[in-house]
Enzyme design. Structure first.
Site, PDB file in Angstrom:
ATOM      1  N   CYS A  44     -68.483  10.266 -34.988  1.00  0.00           N
ATOM      2  CA  CYS A  44     -68.046  10.851 -33.731  1.00  0.00           C
ATOM      3  C   CYS A  44     -69.228  11.458 -32.919  1.00  0.00           C
ATOM      4  O   CYS A  44     -69.217  11.500 -31.889  1.00  0.00           O
ATOM      5  CB  CYS A  44     -66.970  11.593 -33.743  1.00  0.00           C
ATOM      6  SG  CYS A  44     -65.271  10.866 -34.406  1.00  0.00           S
ATOM      7  N   ASP A 134     -57.922   2.224  -8.970  1.00  0.00           N
ATOM      8  CA  ASP A 134     -56.420   2.235  -8.713  1.00  0.00           C
ATOM      9  C   ASP A 134     -55.604   2.477  -9.834  1.00  0.00           C
ATOM     10  O   ASP A 134     -54.484   2.423  -9.828  1.00  0.00           O
ATOM     11  CB  ASP A 134     -56.174   0.594  -8.492  1.00  0.00           C
ATOM     12  CG  ASP A 134     -56.717  -0.318  -9.493  1.00  0.00           C
ATOM     13  OD1 ASP A 134     -56.995   0.189 -10.668  1.00  0.00           O
ATOM     14  OD2 ASP A 134     -56.472  -1.604  -9.360  1.00  0.00           O
TER      15      ASP A 134
END
Length: 219
Positions: A44, A134
């Site tokens: 990570c 959107d």
């Protein structure tokens, strides 16, 4: 979990940069939400560092980044110090969501049942969600906790999504920005000259069907 083409669920969360409402945070931009098994973990750390260095590339594409890990904001802030040092960046340029109760990880199907933490709880897998202006989900990729993501591929996919959102083309295998594209099957032959002024090349195949139609990348 949202399906491709559906509105990605809005949510509120605490982050390393303060509280957010996801849709409001996205605004009129594209967004990439990518999850991580835990703070202070090796793979990570490399991923968040790589993403931090690539932020200028995402900004060119009108795209924001936000990470998620199932630890606290205080933990994130401590981890960011390590990430900046290992990635050689002076500033950490995007927020990390704190999902201590794993509510978002469960809601969005992010858990990896084959990898567990010290308490025996499933770790968050490495999800990538790309959400358009959107607020619809444009892409999702799920990696196991043990496999780090390829951020060059994520940029390549973002380029393809943004291109194909406005042009009547698809991108072939191994396509990269600037490469030839494929005319959508729905485009009629009589519409090609107006839509593709750079021309279209048809590749012949044994079936005789003229469906492999290539064109230079539209502007």
């Amino acid at each position: 979990m949202a399906k491709l083409g559906e509105i990605f669920p809005d949510f509120e969360a605490a982050t390393s940069e303060g509280p957010i409402k996801f849709h409001q945070w996205i605004g009129d931009k594209w967004a990439i939400l990518f999850s991580h098994p835990a703070d202070f973990t090796p793979v990570c750390t490399t991923e968040l560092g790589r993403a931090a260095r690539l932020v200028p590339e995402f900004e060119k594409r009108n795209c924001k980044l936000i990470a998620l890990s199932c630890d606290s904001v205080d933990s994130h802030l401590g981890w960011i110090t390590d990430i900046k040092a290992t990635a050689s960046v002076d500033k950490f340029p995007y927020p990390i969501i704190a999902d201590e109760k794993r509510e978002l990880a469960v809601k969005f199907g992010m858990l990896d049942p084959d990898e567990v933490d010290k308490a025996g709880l499933p770790l968050t897998a490495r999800c990538v969600f790309i959400v358009g202006p959107d607020k619809k989900l444009k892409l999702s990729i799920l990696y196991p906790a043990t496999t780090g993501r390829n951020f060059d591929e994520i940029i390549r996919v973002l380029d393809s999504l943004q291109l194909t959102a406005t042009k009547k083309v698809a991108t072939p295998a191994d396509w990269k920005a600037g490469g030839d594209c494929m005319v959508l099957p729905s485009v009629k032959a009589e519409d090609i000259p107006a839509l593709f002024p750079k021309g279209v090349t048809i590749k012949e195949v044994p079936s005789g069907k003229q469906y492999l139609r290539y064109t230079p990348q539209p502007e």
